[in-house]
Design a protein around this motif. Structure first.
Motif, PDB file in Angstrom:
ATOM      1  N   VAL A  78     -52.807  14.338 -20.080  1.00 36.53           N
ATOM      2  CA  VAL A  78     -52.021  14.521 -21.121  1.00 36.53           C
ATOM      3  C   VAL A  78     -52.808  13.963 -22.383  1.00 36.53           C
ATOM      4  CG1 VAL A  78     -49.817  13.332 -22.091  1.00 36.53           C
ATOM      5  CG2 VAL A  78     -50.092  13.696 -19.399  1.00 36.53           C
ATOM      6  N   LEU A  79     -52.766  14.858 -23.471  1.00 37.62           N
ATOM      7  CA  LEU A  79     -53.433  14.728 -24.595  1.00 37.62           C
ATOM      8  C   LEU A  79     -52.287  14.558 -25.763  1.00 37.62           C
ATOM      9  CD1 LEU A  79     -55.643  16.241 -22.795  1.00 37.62           C
ATOM     10  CD2 LEU A  79     -56.543  17.328 -24.680  1.00 37.62           C
ATOM     11  N   SER A  80     -52.878  13.759 -26.859  1.00 39.32           N
ATOM     12  CA  SER A  80     -52.147  13.515 -28.055  1.00 39.32           C
ATOM     13  C   SER A  80     -53.010  14.120 -29.135  1.00 39.32           C
ATOM     14  CB  SER A  80     -51.535  12.566 -28.084  1.00 39.32           C
ATOM     15  OG  SER A  80     -50.889  12.110 -29.635  1.00 39.32           O
ATOM     16  N   ASP A  81     -52.723  14.905 -30.055  1.00 44.64           N
ATOM     17  CA  ASP A  81     -53.236  15.053 -31.454  1.00 44.64           C
ATOM     18  C   ASP A  81     -52.958  14.376 -32.438  1.00 44.64           C
ATOM     19  OD1 ASP A  81     -55.246  16.758 -32.443  1.00 44.64           O
ATOM     20  OD2 ASP A  81     -53.791  17.653 -33.849  1.00 44.64           O
ATOM     21  N   ASN A  82     -52.109  13.087 -32.126  1.00 41.28           N
ATOM     22  CA  ASN A  82     -51.784  11.995 -33.020  1.00 41.28           C
ATOM     23  C   ASN A  82     -52.023  10.731 -32.559  1.00 41.28           C
ATOM     24  OD1 ASN A  82     -49.910  11.765 -35.454  1.00 41.28           O
ATOM     25  ND2 ASN A  82     -48.312  11.146 -34.140  1.00 41.28           N
TER      26      ASN A  82
END
Length: 274
Positions: free
Chosen positions: A229-233
């Protein structure tokens, strides 16, 4: 020139803060001057107004390779290879340039294609070989193309991307479009009605803590056991870190360092099964 003994006495006196002012001023001046030069160069040469693109410094790319090897099932040598693979993918670069030149937002797009932290996305997809990648927030579609290029190279999987903007995704076309399922609508509506396991999830849509947290809550029941699970924020909020802790996962963060750009960079937050 003052002697070493005199300098040492000054350093230990009440006059030290005043004596250090010229040196501190020069240090700040050099730093700010470099930023001003980079900003002026960008204003003249670039067309972008958001979602800035740039290359990463060589050292930062090496740090990224180690980061990928820590969160994905690959060695650092393999991670370096994946990063070099996309950087050297001439077909992908030509495709993105051609679409940027003829697309509806050509006046706001740079023709020099630079991926930044997206090469990390590519490496993770190459390493994990997901069947389903879900990206929220398509924008022009550069990140979507990067994900699709990795899926295409793997020979398995597809990318589902969603954005509320009906004009989103103008960089998307064949041969990469074959691996992309583009949706227009609200990300939460998509996730609520999604009926299959998600192997890699990337939050890159509305960057508010509330919406980001809502996306993680919505995708949680869909995640396969080893999903990333990735977040660009994650350089702005702590939502992914908090969600990772609450769900028994590990959280790691890659700090991006752009090369020759005024923007300080963002990063990649990843939650991975312990």
């Amino acid at each position: 020139m003052p002697s070493r003994e005199f300098k040492d006495r000054i350093k230990g006196s009440r006059a030290a803060p005043v004596a250090a002012l010229p040196l501190r001023g020069r240090l700040v001046g050099r730093h700010v001057g470099r930023q001003v030069k980079e900003a002026a160069r960008w204003i003249v040469r670039s067309r972008e107004h958001e979602n800035f693109t740039y290359d990463l410094t060589p050292r930062n790319l090496e740090h990224l390779a180690w980061f990928v090897s820590a969160v994905a099932p690959c060695t650092v040598t393999e991670a370096r290879g994946y990063i070099a693979e996309i950087e050297g993918d001439a077909q992908l670069r030509r495709h993105a340039q051609a679409r940027a030149r003829s697309g509806p937002q050509s006046g706001l797009s740079d023709l020099s294609i630079r991926y930044g932290r997206r090469v990390g996305w590519y490496a993770m997809v190459r390493a994990t070989r997901p069947n389903v990648v879900v990206e929220t927030g398509t924008d022009k579609g550069l990140g979507t193309l990067v994900l699709a290029a990795a899926v295409r190279r793997n020979g398995v999987g597809r990318v589902v991307t969603v954005d509320v903007d009906t004009a989103a995704g103008h960089l998307i076309a064949e041969p990469y479009g074959e691996f992309i399922d583009q949706r227009i609508g609200d990300s939460l509506d998509l996730l609520t009605g999604f009926g299959e396991p998600v192997d890699l999830f990337l939050h890159d849509s509305l960057h508010t803590p509330e919406h980001e947290a809502a996306e993680f809550a919505a995708v949680a029941p869909l995640l396969s056991p080893d999903a990333l699970v990735l977040s660009d924020n994650a350089h702005v909020t702590s939502e992914l870190a908090s969600w990772a802790e609450a769900t028994g996962r590990r959280f790691l963060f890659f700090d991006e360092r752009p090369a020759g750009h005024w923007y300080p960079g963002a990063g990649i937050g990843v939650a991975v099964s312990s």
